[in-house]
Design a protein around this motif. Sequence first.
Motif, PDB file in Angstrom:
ATOM      1  N   PHE A  14      64.999 -59.426 -50.752  1.00 19.91           N
ATOM      2  CA  PHE A  14      64.446 -60.661 -51.308  1.00 19.91           C
ATOM      3  C   PHE A  14      63.814 -60.403 -52.681  1.00 19.91           C
ATOM      4  O   PHE A  14      63.959 -61.210 -53.607  1.00 19.91           O
ATOM      5  CB  PHE A  14      63.408 -61.257 -50.355  1.00 19.91           C
ATOM      6  N   GLU A  15      63.130 -59.284 -52.805  1.00 22.53           N
ATOM      7  CA  GLU A  15      62.516 -58.927 -54.087  1.00 22.53           C
ATOM      8  C   GLU A  15      63.570 -58.707 -55.161  1.00 22.53           C
ATOM      9  O   GLU A  15      63.368 -59.063 -56.328  1.00 22.53           O
ATOM     10  CB  GLU A  15      61.655 -57.675 -53.921  1.00 22.53           C
ATOM     11  N   SER A  16      64.706 -58.144 -54.773  1.00 24.37           N
ATOM     12  CA  SER A  16      65.775 -57.927 -55.751  1.00 24.37           C
ATOM     13  C   SER A  16      66.390 -59.236 -56.219  1.00 24.37           C
ATOM     14  O   SER A  16      66.966 -59.311 -57.304  1.00 24.37           O
ATOM     15  CB  SER A  16      66.864 -57.030 -55.144  1.00 24.37           C
ATOM     16  N   VAL A  17      66.276 -60.283 -55.399  1.00 19.89           N
ATOM     17  CA  VAL A  17      66.865 -61.590 -55.738  1.00 19.89           C
ATOM     18  C   VAL A  17      65.922 -62.424 -56.602  1.00 19.89           C
ATOM     19  O   VAL A  17      66.318 -62.961 -57.640  1.00 19.89           O
ATOM     20  CB  VAL A  17      67.232 -62.359 -54.453  1.00 19.89           C
ATOM     21  N   VAL A  18      64.662 -62.532 -56.196  1.00 21.87           N
ATOM     22  CA  VAL A  18      63.746 -63.454 -56.888  1.00 21.87           C
ATOM     23  C   VAL A  18      62.659 -62.731 -57.669  1.00 21.87           C
ATOM     24  O   VAL A  18      61.908 -63.380 -58.419  1.00 21.87           O
ATOM     25  CB  VAL A  18      63.088 -64.434 -55.889  1.00 21.87           C
ATOM     26  N   SER A  24      56.306 -62.231 -50.488  1.00 25.64           N
ATOM     27  CA  SER A  24      55.139 -61.652 -49.835  1.00 25.64           C
ATOM     28  C   SER A  24      55.355 -61.586 -48.336  1.00 25.64           C
ATOM     29  O   SER A  24      55.785 -62.563 -47.715  1.00 25.64           O
ATOM     30  CB  SER A  24      53.873 -62.459 -50.129  1.00 25.64           C
ATOM     31  N   ALA A  25      55.066 -60.404 -47.786  1.00 22.09           N
ATOM     32  CA  ALA A  25      55.034 -60.242 -46.329  1.00 22.09           C
ATOM     33  C   ALA A  25      53.609 -59.994 -45.857  1.00 22.09           C
ATOM     34  O   ALA A  25      53.384 -59.591 -44.714  1.00 22.09           O
ATOM     35  CB  ALA A  25      55.944 -59.088 -45.920  1.00 22.09           C
ATOM     36  N   ASN A  26      52.656 -60.240 -46.731  1.00 23.91           N
ATOM     37  CA  ASN A  26      51.242 -60.085 -46.392  1.00 23.91           C
ATOM     38  C   ASN A  26      50.871 -61.126 -45.332  1.00 23.91           C
ATOM     39  O   ASN A  26      51.030 -62.336 -45.557  1.00 23.91           O
ATOM     40  CB  ASN A  26      50.393 -60.272 -47.644  1.00 23.91           C
ATOM     41  N   PRO A  27      50.363 -60.701 -44.180  1.00 25.18           N
ATOM     42  CA  PRO A  27      50.045 -61.670 -43.115  1.00 25.18           C
ATOM     43  C   PRO A  27      49.083 -62.765 -43.560  1.00 25.18           C
ATOM     44  O   PRO A  27      49.214 -63.915 -43.123  1.00 25.18           O
ATOM     45  CB  PRO A  27      49.418 -60.787 -42.028  1.00 25.18           C
ATOM     46  N   ALA A  28      48.130 -62.430 -44.431  1.00 23.71           N
ATOM     47  CA  ALA A  28      47.169 -63.444 -44.887  1.00 23.71           C
ATOM     48  C   ALA A  28      47.862 -64.500 -45.749  1.00 23.71           C
ATOM     49  O   ALA A  28      47.594 -65.707 -45.621  1.00 23.71           O
ATOM     50  CB  ALA A  28      46.046 -62.773 -45.676  1.00 23.71           C
ATOM     51  N   ILE A  29      48.764 -64.050 -46.626  1.00 28.21           N
ATOM     52  CA  ILE A  29      49.508 -64.999 -47.464  1.00 28.21           C
ATOM     53  C   ILE A  29      50.401 -65.871 -46.588  1.00 28.21           C
ATOM     54  O   ILE A  29      50.456 -67.100 -46.753  1.00 28.21           O
ATOM     55  CB  ILE A  29      50.354 -64.252 -48.505  1.00 28.21           C
ATOM     56  N   CYS A  30      51.093 -65.256 -45.651  1.00 26.35           N
ATOM     57  CA  CYS A  30      51.969 -66.025 -44.763  1.00 26.35           C
ATOM     58  C   CYS A  30      51.175 -67.040 -43.946  1.00 26.35           C
ATOM     59  O   CYS A  30      51.607 -68.187 -43.758  1.00 26.35           O
ATOM     60  CB  CYS A  30      52.743 -65.083 -43.851  1.00 26.35           C
ATOM     61  N   ALA A  31      50.000 -66.623 -43.461  1.00 30.15           N
ATOM     62  CA  ALA A  31      49.171 -67.522 -42.666  1.00 30.15           C
ATOM     63  C   ALA A  31      48.677 -68.703 -43.482  1.00 30.15           C
ATOM     64  O   ALA A  31      48.491 -69.805 -42.948  1.00 30.15           O
ATOM     65  CB  ALA A  31      47.989 -66.761 -42.080  1.00 30.15           C
ATOM     66  N   ASN A  56      71.421 -70.203 -57.170  1.00 29.91           N
ATOM     67  CA  ASN A  56      72.113 -68.990 -56.768  1.00 29.91           C
ATOM     68  C   ASN A  56      71.197 -68.043 -55.991  1.00 29.91           C
ATOM     69  O   ASN A  56      71.657 -67.299 -55.115  1.00 29.91           O
ATOM     70  CB  ASN A  56      72.695 -68.270 -57.988  1.00 29.91           C
ATOM     71  N   GLU A  57      69.902 -68.060 -56.316  1.00 29.42           N
ATOM     72  CA  GLU A  57      68.952 -67.257 -55.543  1.00 29.42           C
ATOM     73  C   GLU A  57      68.876 -67.759 -54.109  1.00 29.42           C
ATOM     74  O   GLU A  57      68.848 -66.964 -53.158  1.00 29.42           O
ATOM     75  CB  GLU A  57      67.573 -67.297 -56.204  1.00 29.42           C
ATOM     76  N   VAL A  58      68.834 -69.070 -53.928  1.00 30.87           N
ATOM     77  CA  VAL A  58      68.832 -69.647 -52.587  1.00 30.87           C
ATOM     78  C   VAL A  58      70.092 -69.240 -51.835  1.00 30.87           C
ATOM     79  O   VAL A  58      70.048 -68.848 -50.656  1.00 30.87           O
ATOM     80  CB  VAL A  58      68.715 -71.183 -52.658  1.00 30.87           C
TER      81      VAL A  58
END
Length: 496
Positions: A14-18, A24-31, A56-58
Amino acid sequence: MLYNKIEEKDVEFFESVVGKRFVSANPAICASYSSKSIMGLESQIAEAVVRPRYTNEVRNILIWCSDRRIPVTPVSAGLSGGFACPVFKPAGVHLDMSRMDRIIEIDEDNRYVVIEPGVTNGELWAYMKKYHPDYIPPIADGAPPAATVLGDGIDRGFSLVTSSMGPQGEIFMGAEVVMPTGDILNYGSMALNGTKPFYRWGLGPELFSTLMGSQGTMGIVTKGVVKIFPHPHFKTVKAWAMGNPQDMQDLTLQIGKLEFGIAHNTVMVQGGNWPLVMTRWPKDKVPNDYSFYEKIGIPKWWMNWEIWANTQEELDFVCKTIDEYAINFKNSDKCREPDAIREWKLHPKQIESRMKKPNKIAVPYSWWEAGFLFITWYTPWNECAEFAEYYNSILKKYGFAEVMWIASIERCRQAICMPIVCFDSSKPDDFIRVQDMNRETTEYCLKKGWINYRPDPNIHAPSTYSMAGTYLKYLRKVKEMFDPNYIMHPGRLMLP
């Protein structure tokens, strides 16, 4: 259906795409993206948030997730709460579409705007006010400026011209959609490459309806086309008081049938009962009985007609006609409580506030206790009074304030009926009470033939599709055609 949890290699892709900044896979950010409010109570915390900028990223993200069987939930603003977020575990990717926020084209002659899913009500309204002041976009009435235009459109929602022009689904003209397989599908006349989005029905048989109301289950909209409308300078709001929902229904229907010269001018027709006023204030700050509101002139039931016209003479004619019909209805044998029928004279500031766009009229209900839930149903207009009487009796039974909002769709061809359930979201028992009530009312409403809007996947959807027979069989076939690995957020459609 078995899904895979997100691994480090997925995050790296995902990082390579966008770009690393937008993953972010940070639990606080996701929450922080999760919510339980307004339209639903169930949601899960995603394992990663990804914020694409380009179509195209999507596409690349969906192909990867489909191959890996990772669920994806697209959200533009997420302000509907609840089911706008992942419902089932593992929650997978929360695809935040807010960076896709371009206003691509505005065509005043063909009267449409092409926008991306992250364009908000406030942004489009301000842009058109500055550069296209003679036209307005179909922004959602009642939703805040931060809500998105396409989110409401795809949901077939309620705009500031719905009573005149129909629900948002009727004014959605076309879209560019990325399928989980990686295909990019254009809907409407845009399906013919290079063609303007002037004709919704495109190259029939039209696939457009598979998108509308799909709740993110079929694919991801990366561009959408909605109609724009003339913005006349002559406006006002008329309000009439009634003593019961039946009189409100019947008088409003008479006026709604005046489709040429009157009802088309009434762009927003909406009303309700006196607890709509009570529950817009903190519970400990206002009286809970009607006598207080009666003294300050609040009727038990009422209906507002927001009127737009091109000239003062036209505006005066529409207002005069509404008044005449109300007086004639008051004096007819159809009226149940003649003494309650009166014009509700609104203060100029009330009228100004009602017509201010975008508005935040939905927000204050959370002041009553700690949270609120919109449970919304479509009925034929001539059955909305029965709905109101039934649902208010159930609200009372379960100890909730009897708050009812009803609005006209397409000149009283349909009603959108919305009980507003005010409850304390800090109390687990209140969630149980809400859902118990929801189950009881769902069973009754479906037997009456009323249709839920934005169904609860655990309550409304199973009951609804159990009555749909062959329809569900073919809906699943459509789902499997677009999304063979079932990665797209199953949401309210109970798919799989």
